[in-house]
Write a protein that holds these residues in place. Structure first.
Motif, mmCIF file in Angstrom:
data_model
loop_
_atom_site.group_PDB
_atom_site.id
_atom_site.type_symbol
_atom_site.label_atom_id
_atom_site.label_comp_id
_atom_site.label_asym_id
_atom_site.label_seq_id
_atom_site.Cartn_x
_atom_site.Cartn_y
_atom_site.Cartn_z
ATOM 1 N N TYR A 1 0.837 -1.213 0.000
ATOM 2 C CA TYR A 1 0.000 0.000 0.000
ATOM 3 C C TYR A 1 0.869 1.259 0.000
ATOM 4 C CZ TYR A 1 -3.679 -3.318 1.298
ATOM 5 O OH TYR A 1 -4.553 -4.372 1.331
ATOM 6 N N ALA A 2 2.003 1.212 0.722
ATOM 7 C CA ALA A 2 2.905 2.365 0.743
ATOM 8 C C ALA A 2 3.457 2.637 -0.660
ATOM 9 C CB ALA A 2 4.046 2.119 1.730
ATOM 10 N N GLU A 3 3.787 1.573 -1.359
ATOM 11 C CA GLU A 3 4.300 1.733 -2.729
ATOM 12 C C GLU A 3 3.267 2.426 -3.620
ATOM 13 O OE1 GLU A 3 7.024 -0.978 -5.659
ATOM 14 O OE2 GLU A 3 5.284 -1.939 -4.720
ATOM 15 N N GLN A 4 2.003 2.096 -3.429
ATOM 16 C CA GLN A 4 0.947 2.736 -4.211
ATOM 17 C C GLN A 4 0.825 4.222 -3.896
ATOM 18 O OE1 GLN A 4 -2.543 0.365 -3.392
ATOM 19 N NE2 GLN A 4 -1.995 -1.211 -4.897
ATOM 20 N N LEU A 5 1.259 4.604 -2.698
ATOM 21 C CA LEU A 5 1.219 6.019 -2.311
ATOM 22 C C LEU A 5 2.403 6.809 -2.854
ATOM 23 C CD1 LEU A 5 0.240 5.699 1.467
ATOM 24 C CD2 LEU A 5 -1.195 6.661 -0.332
ATOM 25 N N GLY A 6 3.414 6.123 -3.360
ATOM 26 C CA GLY A 6 4.592 6.807 -3.882
ATOM 27 C C GLY A 6 5.869 6.542 -3.111
ATOM 28 N N TRP A 7 5.794 5.704 -2.079
ATOM 29 C CA TRP A 7 7.000 5.319 -1.344
ATOM 30 C C TRP A 7 7.723 4.226 -2.119
ATOM 31 C CZ3 TRP A 7 8.276 7.756 3.291
ATOM 32 C CH2 TRP A 7 7.267 8.530 3.867
ATOM 33 N N ARG A 8 9.025 4.377 -2.300
ATOM 34 C CA ARG A 8 9.807 3.330 -2.967
ATOM 35 C C ARG A 8 10.164 2.257 -1.947
ATOM 36 N NH1 ARG A 8 15.418 2.376 -3.353
ATOM 37 N NH2 ARG A 8 15.873 0.890 -5.013
ATOM 38 N N ILE B 1 -3.553 2.766 6.132
ATOM 39 C CA ILE B 1 -2.201 3.038 5.641
ATOM 40 C C ILE B 1 -2.231 4.188 4.648
ATOM 41 C CG2 ILE B 1 -0.308 2.114 4.232
ATOM 42 C CD1 ILE B 1 -0.243 1.119 7.080
ATOM 43 N N LYS B 2 -3.208 4.174 3.764
ATOM 44 C CA LYS B 2 -3.240 5.190 2.704
ATOM 45 C C LYS B 2 -3.679 6.562 3.217
ATOM 46 C CE LYS B 2 -3.559 2.188 -1.311
ATOM 47 N NZ LYS B 2 -4.324 1.785 -2.523
ATOM 48 N N SER B 3 -4.203 6.622 4.437
ATOM 49 C CA SER B 3 -4.489 7.937 5.010
ATOM 50 C C SER B 3 -3.368 8.366 5.954
ATOM 51 C CB SER B 3 -5.836 7.921 5.737
ATOM 52 O OG SER B 3 -5.871 6.931 6.744
ATOM 53 N N PHE B 4 -2.926 7.456 6.843
ATOM 54 C CA PHE B 4 -1.880 7.832 7.800
ATOM 55 C C PHE B 4 -0.525 8.023 7.115
ATOM 56 C CE2 PHE B 4 1.360 7.266 11.017
ATOM 57 C CZ PHE B 4 0.842 7.958 12.098
ATOM 58 N N CYS B 5 -0.170 7.146 6.193
ATOM 59 C CA CYS B 5 1.158 7.183 5.568
ATOM 60 C C CYS B 5 1.171 7.979 4.267
ATOM 61 C CB CYS B 5 1.656 5.761 5.300
ATOM 62 S SG CYS B 5 1.839 4.774 6.792
ATOM 63 N N GLN B 6 0.068 8.635 3.976
ATOM 64 C CA GLN B 6 0.032 9.500 2.806
ATOM 65 C C GLN B 6 1.089 10.593 2.961
ATOM 66 O OE1 GLN B 6 -1.405 12.765 2.157
ATOM 67 N NE2 GLN B 6 -1.686 12.561 -0.047
#
Length: 981
Positions: free
Chosen positions: A17-24, A235-240
């Motif tokens: 999910y982090a990768e989908q947000l733009g985290w490598r 994850i997609k809200s907190f780790c955005q």
């Protein structure tokens, strides 16, 4: 059968999910290479302070953002490496992250700001991001004493900023386990927690978050999402990217509390309100707003952060921000907190003239002041639009002429009111809406209700009970002199309330009657010592006036030791000699307040009438004995003192709710006493009769199911049957949960005549719990054993055959095996007692690593037994076999004349095929004796390792092999010591 796993169900999904947000996503191997680890290095050899970072990336970004930065990577890393491994180092790390660090430009002889993260990425599309956002897993750190491994770590420009602990969804108390793990990181490898600012713990269902260096349970919160258990959404809200950058830039706060540095995070509702305040202030078409955030939800920090953001926002265009507070003691505190946030342009308006001069001079910055300083203020002192006024307790602060003076002096300002209580239904409440709520359809710009707060665990429910009728104020007096007075409706100031009560002659005479005071004091003393003190909490006695405080102090001192209670009141130079006893100087009063807020200290009861009823935060305060007529805002603010969550891990206390014992009769007239929306009142205040009903229902529906398991008056057969019945983990888990709910209800209600019909059954169920918990529970979170009142009951009512050291724990020796075989207790009981015996012997004999290994193998047998992979007989056979092996080992060890440590080393060396293992193991054993503090002292660890290497050097030539064996020995023995702890 497929089972949820920590990595598959949680950890790998977070990375996805982090990768989908733009985290490598950075693999563990790549991450370790970038941290400077070398292939073949052992963890103990390779982890030190500066390899917490992706150092090259950190330096590259530092050069990119700071073109004049000297070309010196070690110097940059030293800035982090030299930070202390504590909360102060963590604050300094955040200063560096926020760009508050400096570097020297020698040729220009000046200092420039050091920028490490570009916060202007907020709101930008990924293609325009200036920062590098990465996430990795299994992030290991070792400091020479301890090693730890974080599950997931998020890094910005090579700096770790967020740690996530993942747990298996089917593990009992998974979130609590994860939080304990994070606490261990702070204790064992504190350097690991210096750069990260945030943490979360999840098992894919719950999602707890908080800040590093503040792992107290009441400061760990649930991230509110749309649905329970939606890991992807959380994850997609907190780790955005924007969310995390927002936390790092704005919503982590360091502030002093009781002269200690503390770290806080603004929660979702606080950050949301700050953003809405900024939007309202910069909206050219609107100039009013109302923020209602219920008592205990962090309103003060919300105001401070809103003021800081308004002052620094480019759209504010060098504004003036007025912070209007309602208590003198808050002015200095506000200034200190603003300075801590880096706001230098903050000043205090000392008096009316000073405030007028500030406004006339067109001062730009933050001004901390109080409403009374606007008295008589001339109109049109400053007509600028970018003056922003933030008003605390707005439901009362702007009432009367003072509000008129304020708004006339700065007519074009934006006014944002803050309130900690709901707006009441009276004319006063309607006036508040009219003053601040005109620009919002619902009347509120932002709302965080009592119900929201209780659901989040930010505050607790309040339960009340009425004192006996003969102690309550006569109804006709209460209604005539207080409740039916129109002027008492909507009263929001304790001083206004006191003026009304001065005229309530009959009521005050009754409350302070010479015959009544000793009776009430006795009732309070009995209730506190029997109901509250055993729970570990403290209490307020709220008296009708200052004279009553003196009367009750004297009355209580005749019943309880004098140090049990103290009086906090305001001073008056006309006070009697008796009242002047309590004219404490500022230092002494501050110390009393501080000591009261601690566990196990005195005073345990504070007697008050006005002071401390607003703004005082002591989470250990559980009970309020209310002997002062109040209503609406004053009542809600007062009783909110007892609704703060409290947890004490060492004492295993978790406050269930707040409690009010009403000596007035107000809670018998709730609709008059609290003129607020009934939904809000009902969410907050509940009759303790509800808890009695719940206890009755559980004892009549749940308890009989467990009691029928006892067929032989609790003899050894019953014990064995209980162990077999609760062998299933899910069944055991359900019982523990149900019992703890019943136990907490008993603790709260007891002593009470209501409990009499249930005493025997409750004691039996408690004894069942004792047997099962002692048999199976490795650790019971919140409560390891009974609560105090239940423990006293079990001791008094039941003589049981609970599993305990006296009858069930064996000494491990040559005769034990035959003794166990000959005993008549059931096989289930023997299995449990054997495992407990092996574990206890391992704990007691700290110089014998073999016993720790034996305990680990015994635990594996128990796990197989519990999951029914092994029959009872097979588990028993395996445990007896373990004991037989241990006896053989002890015999061989005795023949050599070795102690446990030396023989353990000898066996390890034999496994490595070492020649002359006997002589070498003696030398190594002696080295451990000479360095008893090797696990605590880096110097001792280094000396010990060197001694082991020298001992091995005589029989081995390959240095790599020598160091590998030395490190393996240290690792195994450290593991044994850690297990014993």
């Amino acid at each position: 059968m497929a089972k949820p796993g920590e990595h598959k169900t949680v950890q790998s999904r977070i990375l996805h999910y982090a990768e989908q947000l733009g985290w490598r996503v950075v693999s563990r191997s790549e991450a370790e290479a970038r941290r400077g680890f070398k292939d073949g290095d052992k963890l103990e050899q390779r982890c030190r302070g500066t390899d917490l970072f992706f150092s090259e990336l950190l330096y590259d970004k530092a050069l990119e953002f700071n073109p004049r930065l000297p070309d010196d990577l070690p110097a940059l890393l030293r800035r982090f490496a030299l930070l202390s491994s504590d909360i102060f180092g963590n604050r300094a790390a955040l200063d560096l992250i926020r760009g508050h660090g400096k570097f020297s430009v020698n040729d220009e002889k000046r200092e420039l700001d050091l920028q490490l993260i570009a916060f202007d990425d907020i709101g930008k599309p990924p293609a325009q991001w200036r920062n590098v956002y990465e996430v990795t897993e299994e992030y290991s750190v070792h400091n020479g004493y301890y090693g730890n491994r974080a599950d997931v770590v998020f890094l910005i420009n090579g700096i770790p900023v967020l740690v996530i602990e993942c747990k298996n969804a089917n593990k009992d108390e998974a979130i609590a386990l994860g939080i304990d793990q994070l606490r261990r990181y702070h204790e064992e490898t504190p350097e690991m927690m210096v750069p990260p600012q945030l943490f979360t713990v999840t098992e894919a269902i719950g999602f707890a978050y908080g800040i590093t260096w503040n792992t107290v349970r009441r400061n760990i919160f649930n991230w509110r999402g749309d649905e329970v258990g939606d890991l992807e959404q959380k994850i997609k809200s907190f780790c955005q990217i924007d969310t995390l950058l927002g936390f790092l830039q704005d919503y982590i706060v360091f502030a002093e509390k009781d002269e200690e540095l503390n770290k806080f995070i603004l929660r979702q509702h606080q950050a949301r309100a700050v953003e809405k305040v900024l939007a309202r202030a910069h909206d050219p078409s609107k100039s009013r707003g109302l923020i209602w955030h219920t008592q205990g939800s962090g309103k003060t920090f919300t105001m401070i952060k809103a003021a800081e953001r308004l002052y620094k926002a480019p759209d504010s265009d060098k504004p003036t921000v007025l912070l209007m507070i309602d208590r003198n003691e808050l002015e200095d505190q506000m200034i200190r907190n603003l300075k801590a946030l880096g706001v230098d342009a903050a000043r205090q308006a000392m008096n009316i003239k000073d405030l007028a001069d500030i406004l006339k001079s067109d001062y730009r910055g933050i001004v901390v002041t109080m409403m009374h300083k606007f008295r008589g203020m001339p109109a049109n002192l400053n007509g600028r639009r970018n003056i922003y006024v933030l008003i605390d307790e707005a439901h009362r602060t702007t009432g009367g002429d003072l509000g008129t003076y304020l708004m006339a002096a700065i007519p074009n300002a934006t006014y944002i009111g803050f309130s900690g209580t709901p707006i009441d239904k009276t004319a006063y409440g309607k006036g508040t809406f009219k003053t601040f709520g005109i620009d919002d359809q619902e009347g509120y710009t932002d709302k965080y209700s009592i119900r929201d707060s209780i659901e989040d665990g930010t505050t607790l429910e309040l339960y009340y009970d009425l004192a006996p009728n003969e102690l309550l104020v006569p109804k006709e007096d209460l209604e005539k002199e207080f409740l039916n007075l129109a002027e008492s409706e909507g009263v929001s100031d304790i001083e206004e309330l006191n003026k009304i009560l001065e005229r309530a002659v009959n009521t005050k005479n009754f409350l302070k009657g010479a015959a009544r005071v000793p009776i009430v004091a006795q009732y309070v003393a009995d209730h506190y010592t029997q109901n509250v003190e055993p729970l570990g909490y403290k209490a307020f006695l709220v008296c009708v006036d200052r004279e009553a405080c003196e009367l009750y102090k004297d009355a209580l001192d005749k019943i309880l030791p004098s140090h049990y209670s103290d009086v906090i009141i305001s001073h008056n130079h006309n006070d009697s000699k008796g009242l002047k006893r309590f004219h404490y100087d500022e230092k002494k009063e501050k110390n009393i307040r501080k000591e009261f807020a601690k566990f196990g200290t005195y005073p345990k009861i504070l007697i008050v009438t006005e002071k401390l009823l607003t703004g005082y935060d002591a989470p250990i305060l559980y009970a309020m004995y209310l002997d002062k007529p109040m209503r609406d805002h004053t009542l809600l603010q007062a009783i909110a003192r007892v609704n703060r969550p409290y947890e004490n891990e060492r004492e295993e206390l978790v406050k269930p709710h707040g409690f009010v014992l009403d000596f007035i009769g107000l809670f018998d007239k709730l609709e008059k006493a609290l003129a607020f929306d009934s939904e809000e009142v009902n969410a907050c205040v509940k009759d303790i009769a509800l808890l009695k009903g719940l206890f009755k229902a559980k004892m009549e529906s749940k308890a009989p199911v467990y009691m029928q398991l006892i067929q032989h008056n609790f003899n050894d057969k019953d014990v064995d049957n209980l162990i077999e019945h609760f062998r299933d983990k899910e069944r055991r888990k359900a019982f523990f949960k149900e019992y703890k709910a019943i136990e907490m209800l008993y603790e709260i209600i007891s002593p009470d005549v209501f409990l009499r019909p249930y005493i025997d059954d409750y004691a039996t169920v408690s004894n069942i719990y004792a047997v099962v918990a002692k048999a199976y529970a490795k650790r019971v979170y919140v409560d390891k054993a009974f609560q105090k009142k239940t423990n006293a009951l079990v001791q008094a009512k039941v003589s049981s055959t609970q599993i305990g050291e006296s009858s069930g724990i064996y000494r491990l020796n040559a005769q034990t095996i035959e003794l166990i075989k000959s005993q008549h207790e059931g096989k289930n009981t023997k299995v449990i007692n054997l495992v407990k015996s092996i574990e206890k012997n391992a704990e007691e004999q700290s110089d014998d690593p073999f016993l720790v290994t034996m305990a680990e193998r015994a635990q594996q047998v128990l796990d197989s037994y519990e999951s029914r992979q092994e029959s009872t007989q097979k588990a028993l056979d395996k445990l007896l076999e373990l004991m037989q092996e241990n006896e053989q080992r002890k015999q061989a060890q005795a023949e050599k004349g070795f102690d446990g440590m030396t023989y353990f080393v000898f066996c390890q060396l034999l496994d490595h095929g070492l020649a002359d293992a006997e002589a070498v193991s003696v030398k190594i054993g002696e080295a451990f004796v000479t360095q008893p503090n090797w696990l605590k002292s880096e110097d001792a660890y280094r000396e010990l390792r060197q001694s082991i290497v020298f001992a091995l050097f005589g029989v081995l030539q390959d240095m790599n092999e020598i160091t590998a064996i030395a490190d393996e020995l240290l690792r195994l023995i450290a593991k044994a010591h850690k297990a014993k702890r």
